[in-house]
Structures are given as C-alpha cells and as structure tokens.
Design an enzyme around this catalytic site. Structure first.
Site, mmCIF file in Angstrom:
data_model
loop_
_atom_site.group_PDB
_atom_site.id
_atom_site.type_symbol
_atom_site.label_atom_id
_atom_site.label_comp_id
_atom_site.label_asym_id
_atom_site.label_seq_id
_atom_site.Cartn_x
_atom_site.Cartn_y
_atom_site.Cartn_z
ATOM 1 N N ARG A 72 36.970 33.416 30.256
ATOM 2 C CA ARG A 72 37.074 32.365 31.283
ATOM 3 C C ARG A 72 37.073 30.971 30.664
ATOM 4 O O ARG A 72 37.873 30.119 31.040
ATOM 5 C CB ARG A 72 35.938 32.493 32.305
ATOM 6 C CG ARG A 72 36.057 33.717 33.192
ATOM 7 C CD ARG A 72 34.868 33.858 34.099
ATOM 8 N NE ARG A 72 33.644 33.945 33.306
ATOM 9 C CZ ARG A 72 32.448 33.547 33.701
ATOM 10 N NH1 ARG A 72 32.278 33.032 34.904
ATOM 11 N NH2 ARG A 72 31.403 33.676 32.919
ATOM 12 N N ASN A 79 34.838 35.937 36.937
ATOM 13 C CA ASN A 79 34.633 37.363 36.728
ATOM 14 C C ASN A 79 34.606 38.072 38.077
ATOM 15 O O ASN A 79 34.068 37.551 39.050
ATOM 16 C CB ASN A 79 33.315 37.630 36.009
ATOM 17 C CG ASN A 79 33.359 37.255 34.545
ATOM 18 O OD1 ASN A 79 34.411 37.178 33.936
ATOM 19 N ND2 ASN A 79 32.198 37.028 33.964
#
Length: 91
Positions: A20, A38
């Site tokens: 990320r 996520n």
C-alpha cells in the site's frame, strides 16, 4: 485529458510487504488520486482516478509491486469517476 476511475484488486502476497505504501508513492508520482487498502481476504484494493495512460502505468507497476511482494493477479474494473479525492492515500 479525460479522467477515468479504476478499481484494481491485487492478489498474492501483498499484505505486510509495504504494497500500500509503495502504491501511494507510485500513484502520487503519476499524479493519480484515490486510495489503497487491505481487504479481509488478503487482497489489496486500489481505487485510482486520472488519465488512462497513467492508470495503465500504475497497472503495470501493480503486476510487480514492491520487492517483497508476490503478485498473482491484478483484476481491473472501470467505474465512473467521482472527483472526490484530492490526493492518493493509504487506508
């Protein structure tokens, strides 16, 4: 340039490997807006808005990801752009 919006779902070993944060850096460098987060099933979801050529560059990057990632699949779904984002963030 016309703004597009893509949802990208990244499968593989993509959580706990800075996927990320690395996506945020790459998307920001491309001038894209949106977020990466996520999902409970182990995937990473990316919502990105910007010109299609830059979304293509992000997609290409997503197939590799950061060094410790192992990407098995990148699924893309176009969505109507909303213009709701001022930058790119990690959620």
């Amino acid at each position: 340039m016309e703004t597009k919006r893509w949802q990208l779902l990244i499968s593989g070993r993509v959580q706990g490997v800075y996927y990320r944060a690395s996506t945020e850096q790459k998307a920001s460098s491309l001038g894209l807006t949106g977020f990466a987060r996520n999902l409970p099933d182990g995937r990473v979801e990316i919502i990105a808005e910007g010109p299609e050529d830059r979304l293509d560059q992000l997609k290409t990057w997503c197939t590799e990801g950061p060094p410790d990632a192992r990407v098995d699949a990148v699924d893309i779904s176009p969505e109507p752009p909303t213009g709701e984002f001022s930058g790119f963030s990690v959620r």
